[in-house]
Write an enzyme that holds these catalytic residues in place. Structure first.
Site, short mmCIF file in Angstrom:
data_model
loop_
_atom_site.label_atom_id
_atom_site.label_comp_id
_atom_site.label_asym_id
_atom_site.label_seq_id
_atom_site.Cartn_x
_atom_site.Cartn_y
_atom_site.Cartn_z
N LYS A 137 29.54 12.97 40.43
CA LYS A 137 28.28 12.40 40.89
C LYS A 137 27.61 11.74 39.71
O LYS A 137 27.78 12.16 38.56
CB LYS A 137 27.36 13.51 41.42
CG LYS A 137 26.24 13.00 42.27
CD LYS A 137 26.72 12.80 43.68
CE LYS A 137 25.62 12.59 44.68
NZ LYS A 137 26.12 12.84 46.03
N1 GLU Z 1 26.98 10.07 48.39
C1 GLU Z 1 27.75 10.50 49.50
C2 GLU Z 1 27.91 12.01 49.48
O1 GLU Z 1 27.09 12.73 48.96
C3 GLU Z 1 29.08 9.75 49.60
C4 GLU Z 1 29.98 9.86 48.42
C5 GLU Z 1 31.19 8.94 48.48
O2 GLU Z 1 31.34 8.22 49.46
O3 GLU Z 1 31.94 8.95 47.52
O4 GLU Z 1 28.80 12.55 50.07
#
Ligand code: GLU
Length: 411
Positions: free
Chosen positions: A102
């Protein structure tokens, strides 16, 4: 209790069930790599501002690390750490060939111009491009970012590494994005809500749904569940809530928000309520789909919904989760409930590597298949181990990651 403590506590509960030794636990809670970078940017008025950006790469035992990029004033290293670990368990629960990561930048995009956001994004890529990439770490949208930000990310990344659209997902459809990626998280929340209602013997028309948040996740969830004949009685955004006991006109509200810079501020055909009142409404399903920490020990006793579906990441803190479990309520945890987004990100990445684009129908069908399998696996685990759905999802996710790490000879 902070987000990081919460995810660690949930982790430990599942690790107890799996009887993981302390050495494996230590390995699995430690991030593989964490970076903080300085982002100096010239603002529109000529001032120099310096922001902080983060990328936490939590675990790659099951594949390249995957997870969103968040632009929000409260982003800090601890929050990004918690969210990165959640991505590792989430990709494992839905069985995607990924690990978890993240990123985030501590900015408030609502007060910045598009040009400023673009320069900040490009500067961030300048700082991190060497240790991300299609085989290593693939960002995507999250709170405060969208397909435009991903397009800038891709363009900047390619200046260093050449043409490679698989370096980021959630891109515009005209620029190697997947049709259906934007709706995917909300649609997934809706699909899983219907599966859960089915298991609990409830019918959509007799189900009143309350949704906190009307951004990308909340609005698409509302749209999907309204189409599925649930009665969406209240929604909210950061300015407040809108309640209509006989059911909201969801398509009208989506149109209104689209023409009103994404907010419902000023919408007239519903009773205005506060975000606090919204959480306490009489309903069958409550869907927190905004910020983390929406359900805490302070408001849990006032929540009436028997079913809670976590559209957001980390919306329920453990003290509150314990109360909900003890009272026999059903909580569908974030690492399953909002996994539709990363699932369609995976489809996008796979298509990018083949230079081939699926139709919207195919994306929707395959999303349904992946989420249904994950739901059944988590449900079965909860029956087998006699645990909450959250602990069951963690057991499934952590079990898969630790098996991969053991097979690879890492632990
Ligand atoms: N931000 C989204 C999540 O928390 C999607 C992450 C992604 O598609 O890599 O799952």
């Amino acid at each position: 209790m902070k987000a990081l403590d919460a995810t660690q506590l949930y982790f430990n509960r599942a690790a107890d069930h799996l009887e993981l030794p302390a050495s494996s636990r230590r390995l699995l809670v430690t991030a593989k790599r964490e970076v903080q970078v300085q982002i100096p940017v010239e603002m529109d008025d000529g001032r120099l501002e310096t922001y902080l950006g983060y990328r936490v790469q939590h675990n790659d035992s099951r594949g390249p690390m995957k997870g969103g990029l968040r632009y929000h004033p409260e982003v800090d290293l601890n929050e990004v750490r918690a969210l990165a670990a959640l991505m590792t368990w989430k990709t494992a629960v839905v069985n995607l060939p990924y690990g978890g990561a993240k990123g985030g930048i501590a900015i408030d995009p609502s007060v910045l111009s598009p040009g400023e956001i673009e320069r900040i994004t490009r500067k961030f890529v300048d700082e991190i491009h060497d240790f991300v990439g299609p085989n290593n770490d693939i960002p995507a949208p999250d709170m405060g970012t969208d397909s435009q930000v991903m397009a800038w990310y891709m363009n900047q990344y390619q200046k260093y590494h050449g043409f490679n659209p698989a370096c980021v997902t959630g891109k515009p459809v005209e620029m190697y994005g997947a049709p259906g990626r934007e709706e995917a998280t909300g649609r997934g929340v809706g699909i899983l809500c219907l599966k859960l209602l089915g298991r609990l013997g409830r019918k959509p028309p007799q189900t009143r749904v309350v949704i906190q948040g009307f951004g990308n996740v909340g609005s698409h969830t509302a749209w999907f569940l309204n189409k599925a004949e649930c009665s969406v009685v209240a929604v909210s955004d950061k300015f407040g809530g809108y309640y209509r006991p006989e059911g909201l006109d969801v398509p009208a509200m989506v149109r209104y928000a689209n023409n009103n810079r994404g907010t419902l501020q000023g919408y007239k055909d519903a009773q205005p309520i506060t975000n606090e009142q919204l959480m306490e409404l009489d309903c069958e399903v409550l869907i927190p789909a905004a910020i983390g920490g929406a359900i805490t020990e302070h408001n849990v006793k006032k929540i009436k919904a028997p079913i809670i579906i976590e559209g957001a990441n980390n919306p329920t803190y453990p003290e509150a989760d314990d109360v909900l479990t003890a009272e026999g309520r059903t909580v569908l945890p974030d690492i399953l409930a909002n996994a539709g987004g990363v699932t369609v990100s995976y489809f996008e990445w796979a298509q990018n590597r083949q230079y081939y684009q699926w139709t919207l129908n195919r994306v929707r069908q395959e999303l349904d298949v992946v989420l249904s399998q994950a739901f059944e696996a988590v449900w079965e685990m909860a029956q087998q181990r006699q645990t909450s759905l959250r602990t069951a999802a963690y057991i499934l996710g952590i079990g898969r990651v630790s098996r991969a790490a053991a097979l690879a000879g890492i632990m």
